[in-house]
Structures are given as C-alpha cells and as structure tokens.
Enzyme design. Structure first.
Site, PDB file in Angstrom:
ATOM      1  N   ASN A 193       0.878  -1.180   0.000  1.00 15.27           N
ATOM      2  CA  ASN A 193       0.000   0.000   0.000  1.00 15.27           C
ATOM      3  C   ASN A 193       0.908   1.221   0.000  1.00 15.27           C
ATOM      4  O   ASN A 193       1.511   1.558   1.011  1.00 15.27           O
ATOM      5  CB  ASN A 193      -0.896  -0.022   1.249  1.00 15.27           C
ATOM      6  N   TRP A 194       0.987   1.867  -1.148  1.00  9.79           N
ATOM      7  CA  TRP A 194       1.906   3.012  -1.278  1.00  9.79           C
ATOM      8  C   TRP A 194       1.392   4.248  -0.557  1.00  9.79           C
ATOM      9  O   TRP A 194       2.133   5.203  -0.364  1.00  9.79           O
ATOM     10  CB  TRP A 194       2.102   3.360  -2.759  1.00  9.79           C
ATOM     11  N   LYS A 195       0.113   4.279  -0.213  1.00  9.26           N
ATOM     12  CA  LYS A 195      -0.499   5.465   0.395  1.00  9.26           C
ATOM     13  C   LYS A 195      -0.227   6.695  -0.490  1.00  9.26           C
ATOM     14  O   LYS A 195      -0.144   6.558  -1.719  1.00  9.26           O
ATOM     15  CB  LYS A 195       0.003   5.651   1.826  1.00  9.26           C
ATOM     16  N   HIS A 242      -9.556   1.411   4.835  1.00  9.58           N
ATOM     17  CA  HIS A 242      -8.286   1.550   5.552  1.00  9.58           C
ATOM     18  C   HIS A 242      -8.493   2.484   6.744  1.00  9.58           C
ATOM     19  O   HIS A 242      -9.272   3.441   6.653  1.00  9.58           O
ATOM     20  CB  HIS A 242      -7.217   2.114   4.610  1.00  9.58           C
ATOM     21  N   GLU A 247      -6.847   4.839   7.818  1.00  5.43           N
ATOM     22  CA  GLU A 247      -6.626   6.259   7.498  1.00  5.43           C
ATOM     23  C   GLU A 247      -7.857   6.858   6.825  1.00  5.43           C
ATOM     24  O   GLU A 247      -8.175   8.037   7.029  1.00  5.43           O
ATOM     25  CB  GLU A 247      -5.362   6.393   6.627  1.00  5.43           C
ATOM     26  N   GLU A 266      -5.512  -4.681  10.468  1.00  7.17           N
ATOM     27  CA  GLU A 266      -4.472  -3.684  10.707  1.00  7.17           C
ATOM     28  C   GLU A 266      -4.781  -2.947  12.000  1.00  7.17           C
ATOM     29  O   GLU A 266      -5.582  -1.995  12.003  1.00  7.17           O
ATOM     30  CB  GLU A 266      -4.420  -2.670   9.558  1.00  7.17           C
ATOM     31  N   GLY A 312       2.431   2.364  10.884  1.00  6.64           N
ATOM     32  CA  GLY A 312       3.409   3.440  10.756  1.00  6.64           C
ATOM     33  C   GLY A 312       4.080   3.825  12.060  1.00  6.64           C
ATOM     34  O   GLY A 312       4.735   4.863  12.147  1.00  6.64           O
ATOM     35  N   SER A 331       3.354  -2.010  10.370  1.00  4.87           N
ATOM     36  CA  SER A 331       4.792  -2.058  10.623  1.00  4.87           C
ATOM     37  C   SER A 331       5.432  -3.416  10.324  1.00  4.87           C
ATOM     38  O   SER A 331       6.357  -3.826  11.012  1.00  4.87           O
ATOM     39  CB  SER A 331       5.093  -1.629  12.067  1.00  4.87           C
ATOM     40  N   GLY A 355       2.814  -1.162   4.297  1.00  6.71           N
ATOM     41  CA  GLY A 355       2.879   0.262   3.998  1.00  6.71           C
ATOM     42  C   GLY A 355       4.305   0.682   3.688  1.00  6.71           C
ATOM     43  O   GLY A 355       4.833   0.445   2.602  1.00  6.71           O
ATOM     44  N   GLY A 356       4.958   1.296   4.671  1.00  6.73           N
ATOM     45  CA  GLY A 356       6.291   1.864   4.482  1.00  6.73           C
ATOM     46  C   GLY A 356       7.277   0.947   3.773  1.00  6.73           C
ATOM     47  O   GLY A 356       7.976   1.376   2.839  1.00  6.73           O
TER      48      GLY A 356
HETATM   49  P1  13P Z   1       3.026   0.453   7.705  1.00  3.62           P
HETATM   50  O1  13P Z   1       3.506  -0.865   7.153  1.00  3.62           O
HETATM   51  O2  13P Z   1       3.776   1.621   7.211  1.00  3.62           O
HETATM   52  O3  13P Z   1       2.892   0.396   9.201  1.00  3.62           O
HETATM   53  O4  13P Z   1       1.531   0.653   7.148  1.00  3.62           O
HETATM   54  C1  13P Z   1       0.630  -0.384   7.272  1.00  3.62           C
HETATM   55  C2  13P Z   1      -0.568  -0.052   6.483  1.00  3.62           C
HETATM   56  O5  13P Z   1      -1.327   0.836   6.841  1.00  3.62           O
HETATM   57  C3  13P Z   1      -0.786  -0.775   5.239  1.00  3.62           C
HETATM   58  O6  13P Z   1      -2.058  -0.535   4.735  1.00  3.62           O
END
Ligand code: 13P
Length: 249
Positions: A9-11, A96, A98, A168, A174, A213, A234-235
C-alpha cells in the site's frame, strides 16, 4: 494449501520516476518469491496506468487504495469501481483506518464501497482494526467484528470468499510497533471463525492479511501463524528489496 498474498500500500507516496525504479525492481526480483504467493501493489489512482504498463504480464497484480461508493454521475473527484476495472486493477483497498479516521468513513460507507467493488468484479481488501484505546479498554473483538459484520450484512453471506480481509491494528500502523505473532493470530482466528459461521467452509480460503509495521525482520514469524495468510505492507513496500524480502518470507 494456504493462499498467500502480500499487498503493498503506497499510500500518498510516489512520483513517476521513483515509481518506475520501484516497479521495475519488484518485477525483476520476482524469481526470489515462491510460486503460489500472489503479489500486488495498491498505488495512488493516477499512477495505476504506470503500474499496469510495468507490471502487465508479470505475476504482480495492481489496484487502488479506495473506490467511490457511487456508480457514476455528478460526484466530483470520485473514482468508480468500473474505472479501476478498465485499468486492469485486480484489488482495491477499502476501509483503511486512514480513510476511517482522517476522512470520516463509517462502517456503512465501507460496506457500500465493498458491494460496488464486488459488482464491478474487483477483489475488495476489507481493512479492519482497533485503536490503542479500544484494545486497552477490552473492546478489540467488538470493534473488529462490528467492522466485518457491516460488510457481511450489506453484501450478503454470498460475498464471503469474494473479498480479502486485512487486519491492521491502528496502533501498529506506521508506528514501528508490530503486533506480536500471537496477537495477530488471535484476531485472525476470530475473523476466520466469524467468516466460517456465516460462510461455511469457504472461510478457510479467505486470505486474512496482517498489516502494521511489517518489516523483513518480522514477516516470517507473523506469516508462520496459522491464520495469517500474508501482509498489507505500507512503508516497507516503498523499498523494493524490503518488499521482496517480505514477500519471500
Ligand atoms: P506500515 O507498514 O507503514 O505500518 O503501514 C501499514 C498499512 O497501513 C498498510 O495498509
């Protein structure tokens, strides 16, 4: 056999030049990944054509990070499920945390979006998870099941088996705080049990991904848990070698 799935997930990250190196490196590094593991990247909508151009014909699927609750019409700024299908998307993230916390998406909105995605032929990745306060107050199970039930009630039991679930925990996204394998397994088992209660044997084939994470160092232990079928990353998905190492795990 377990269905293995890892989704990046590149966000709100990426620019054309950086995306090209990242996508190329992922495509070129696939020989390290066991067959039977499905990979996908969910990129910002505007970069979906770029992902398609690089990944077409490879083992990596692509998708969006959100979809409109509406079909078509006067909804400025929205991107519809059919549009994602036109661009070859296989998956779409929905709900998600977010989107829920920063953009006010409620369980009911998430459920409507999942139905839209299913009708268009996409595989929705339904994201669920509790906040730290909810976990500490002992309502983790209630929150996760409420989020899941909203989707099942709106889309019908026949939808079970047609979507992916991503657990999640909000406190792990994050933050560098990964859920322990046992914590993840506990919630994944709860989700699987609920899916089985309403959907029967098909529940054993629903991929339930862990996100929050995940790093190359933590992936193998998380993915070794019985009900953890892969990850939503994510990251670490913004770095090809980290993402590939997680997929290899
Ligand atoms: P991180 O891996 O950066 O914690 O993000 C997780 C996430 O929200 C994937 O959708």
């Amino acid at each position: 056999m377990k269905r293995r799935l890892v989704i990046g997930n590149w966000k709100l990250n990426g620019r054309l030049a950086a995306n090209l190196s990242l996508l190329d490196a992922i495509r070129n590094g696939l020989s390290r990944i066991a067959t039977g593991t499905q990979l996908a990247v969910c990129v910002p909508h505007v970069y979906i054509p770029q992902a398609r151009a690089v990944l077409n014909g490879s083992a990596v699927a692509w998708g969006g990070q959100d979809v409109s609750a509406f079909g078509e019409g006067a909804y400025t700024g929205e991107v519809g499920a059919g549009m994602l299908v036109d661009l070859g998307c296989g998956y779409v993230l929905i709900g998600h945390s977010e989107r829920r916390t920063l953009f006010g998406e409620r369980d009911a909105d998430v459920a409507v979006k999942v139905k839209r995605a299913l009708s268009a032929g996409l595989v929705p990745v339904v994201c669920v998870g509790e906040s730290l306060a909810e976990r500490e107050s002992g309502s983790m199970a209630d929150v996760v099941l409420r989020q899941l039930n909203a989707v099942i009630e709106h889309c019908g039991v026949g939808a079970v088996g047609r979507f992916v679930v991503a657990y999640e925990p909000v406190w792990a996204i994050g933050t560098g705080l990964t859920a322990s394998p046992a914590q993840a397994q506990e919630v994944h088992a709860l989700i699987r049990a609920r899916l089985a209660e309403v959907g029967g044997p098909v529940a054993s084939r629903v991929p339930i991904l862990y996100g929050g994470s995940v790093k190359p160092e933590s992936a193998a232990r998380l993915f070794a848990e019985q009900d953890v079928d892969g990850g939503l990353i994510g990251g670490a998905s913004l770095n090809a070698s980290d993402f590939l190492a997680i997929c290899a795990a």
